[in-house]
Design a protein around this motif. Structure first.
Motif, PDB file in Angstrom:
ATOM      1  N   ARG A  13      22.509   4.663  16.566  1.00 33.93           N
ATOM      2  CA  ARG A  13      22.376   4.612  18.093  1.00 33.93           C
ATOM      3  C   ARG A  13      23.755   5.110  18.980  1.00 33.93           C
ATOM      4  N   LEU A  14      24.866   4.689  18.323  1.00 32.34           N
ATOM      5  CA  LEU A  14      25.997   5.483  18.897  1.00 32.34           C
ATOM      6  C   LEU A  14      26.244   6.746  19.008  1.00 32.34           C
ATOM      7  N   ASP A  15      25.580   7.454  17.751  1.00 34.63           N
ATOM      8  CA  ASP A  15      25.503   8.951  17.891  1.00 34.63           C
ATOM      9  C   ASP A  15      24.789   9.543  18.777  1.00 34.63           C
ATOM     10  N   VAL A  16      23.594   8.781  18.979  1.00 38.28           N
ATOM     11  CA  VAL A  16      22.843   9.233  19.921  1.00 38.28           C
ATOM     12  C   VAL A  16      23.279   9.303  21.350  1.00 38.28           C
ATOM     13  N   VAL A  17      23.944   7.872  21.718  1.00 38.32           N
ATOM     14  CA  VAL A  17      24.506   7.713  22.881  1.00 38.32           C
ATOM     15  C   VAL A  17      25.517   8.847  23.346  1.00 38.32           C
ATOM     16  N   GLU A  18      26.568   9.194  22.228  1.00 40.83           N
ATOM     17  CA  GLU A  18      27.725  10.135  22.306  1.00 40.83           C
ATOM     18  C   GLU A  18      27.040  11.657  22.765  1.00 40.83           C
ATOM     19  N   LYS A  19      25.858  11.979  21.769  1.00 45.44           N
ATOM     20  CA  LYS A  19      25.246  13.325  22.052  1.00 45.44           C
ATOM     21  C   LYS A  19      24.791  13.192  23.399  1.00 45.44           C
ATOM     22  N   ARG A  20      24.136  12.064  24.255  1.00 46.97           N
ATOM     23  CA  ARG A  20      23.493  12.383  25.444  1.00 46.97           C
ATOM     24  C   ARG A  20      24.826  12.377  26.382  1.00 46.97           C
ATOM     25  N   VAL A  21      25.768  11.647  26.168  1.00 42.06           N
ATOM     26  CA  VAL A  21      26.823  11.864  27.119  1.00 42.06           C
ATOM     27  C   VAL A  21      27.542  13.198  27.124  1.00 42.06           C
ATOM     28  N   THR A  56      25.224  15.524  28.848  1.00 42.24           N
ATOM     29  CA  THR A  56      25.242  15.106  30.430  1.00 42.24           C
ATOM     30  C   THR A  56      26.551  15.731  30.792  1.00 42.24           C
ATOM     31  N   VAL A  57      27.693  15.458  30.233  1.00 40.02           N
ATOM     32  CA  VAL A  57      28.900  16.114  31.065  1.00 40.02           C
ATOM     33  C   VAL A  57      28.924  17.769  30.840  1.00 40.02           C
ATOM     34  N   GLU A  58      28.041  18.173  29.767  1.00 41.82           N
ATOM     35  CA  GLU A  58      27.963  19.675  29.816  1.00 41.82           C
ATOM     36  C   GLU A  58      27.205  20.350  31.150  1.00 41.82           C
ATOM     37  N   LEU A  98      26.717  18.566  34.005  1.00 39.86           N
ATOM     38  CA  LEU A  98      27.654  18.385  35.074  1.00 39.86           C
ATOM     39  C   LEU A  98      28.803  19.409  35.473  1.00 39.86           C
ATOM     40  N   GLU A  99      29.365  19.772  34.416  1.00 38.59           N
ATOM     41  CA  GLU A  99      30.402  20.673  34.391  1.00 38.59           C
ATOM     42  C   GLU A  99      29.881  22.334  34.661  1.00 38.59           C
ATOM     43  N   ALA A 100      28.634  22.488  34.408  1.00 37.35           N
ATOM     44  CA  ALA A 100      27.971  23.626  34.610  1.00 37.35           C
ATOM     45  C   ALA A 100      27.600  23.508  36.280  1.00 37.35           C
ATOM     46  N   GLU A 101      26.916  22.482  36.659  1.00 36.68           N
ATOM     47  CA  GLU A 101      26.653  22.257  38.115  1.00 36.68           C
ATOM     48  C   GLU A 101      27.839  22.410  38.800  1.00 36.68           C
ATOM     49  N   LEU A 102      29.025  21.967  38.545  1.00 31.62           N
ATOM     50  CA  LEU A 102      30.021  21.889  39.282  1.00 31.62           C
ATOM     51  C   LEU A 102      30.696  23.323  39.288  1.00 31.62           C
ATOM     52  N   ALA A 103      30.777  23.984  38.300  1.00 31.68           N
ATOM     53  CA  ALA A 103      31.019  25.283  38.215  1.00 31.68           C
ATOM     54  C   ALA A 103      30.198  26.361  39.310  1.00 31.68           C
ATOM     55  N   ILE A 104      28.880  25.905  39.296  1.00 29.05           N
ATOM     56  CA  ILE A 104      28.160  26.861  40.026  1.00 29.05           C
ATOM     57  C   ILE A 104      28.372  26.420  41.704  1.00 29.05           C
TER      58      ILE A 104
END
Length: 103
Positions: A46-54, A57-59, A61-67
């Motif tokens: 479950r922690l691996d799933v959470v880590e992947k989702r985070v 999500t960060v990727e 958000l970074e793409a949206e911020l760059a845009i």
């Protein structure tokens, strides 16, 4: 550049972890040491799933911020952002208010 506060990131991680963990099981249904190992392994999954989702999500958000930053730096917005030699108007001040001017 805009930065998220650590409390916002912490809340995001907590909510994602809670959603990924799923419902609590009955503690009385557990038996023996093999159950503890299975529970430990399940927790890591479950922690691996959470880590992947985070990370995803960060990727995003970074793409949206760059845009957004690219859009702000676009040539059609530069005249609006250039305030050199012009008085800055505070839109929150009323017409008769003589508050401090931002320069």
């Amino acid at each position: 550049m805009t930065r998220l506060s650590s409390s916002s990131v912490g809340l995001l991680l907590l909510l994602i972890g809670y959603a990924a963990a799923g419902p609590e099981s009955d503690p009385r249904s557990r038996s023996g040491p093999s159950s503890a190992c299975q529970q430990h392994t399940g927790l890591h999954r479950r922690l691996d799933v959470v880590e992947k989702r985070v990370e995803d999500t960060v990727e995003k958000l970074e793409a949206e911020l760059a845009i957004l930053l690219d859009a702000i730096d676009a040539p059609e917005w530069r005249p609006l952002l250039d305030t050199s030699g012009k008085p800055v108007v505070d839109i929150l001040d009323g017409p008769g208010d003589e508050g401090p001017r931002l320069n």
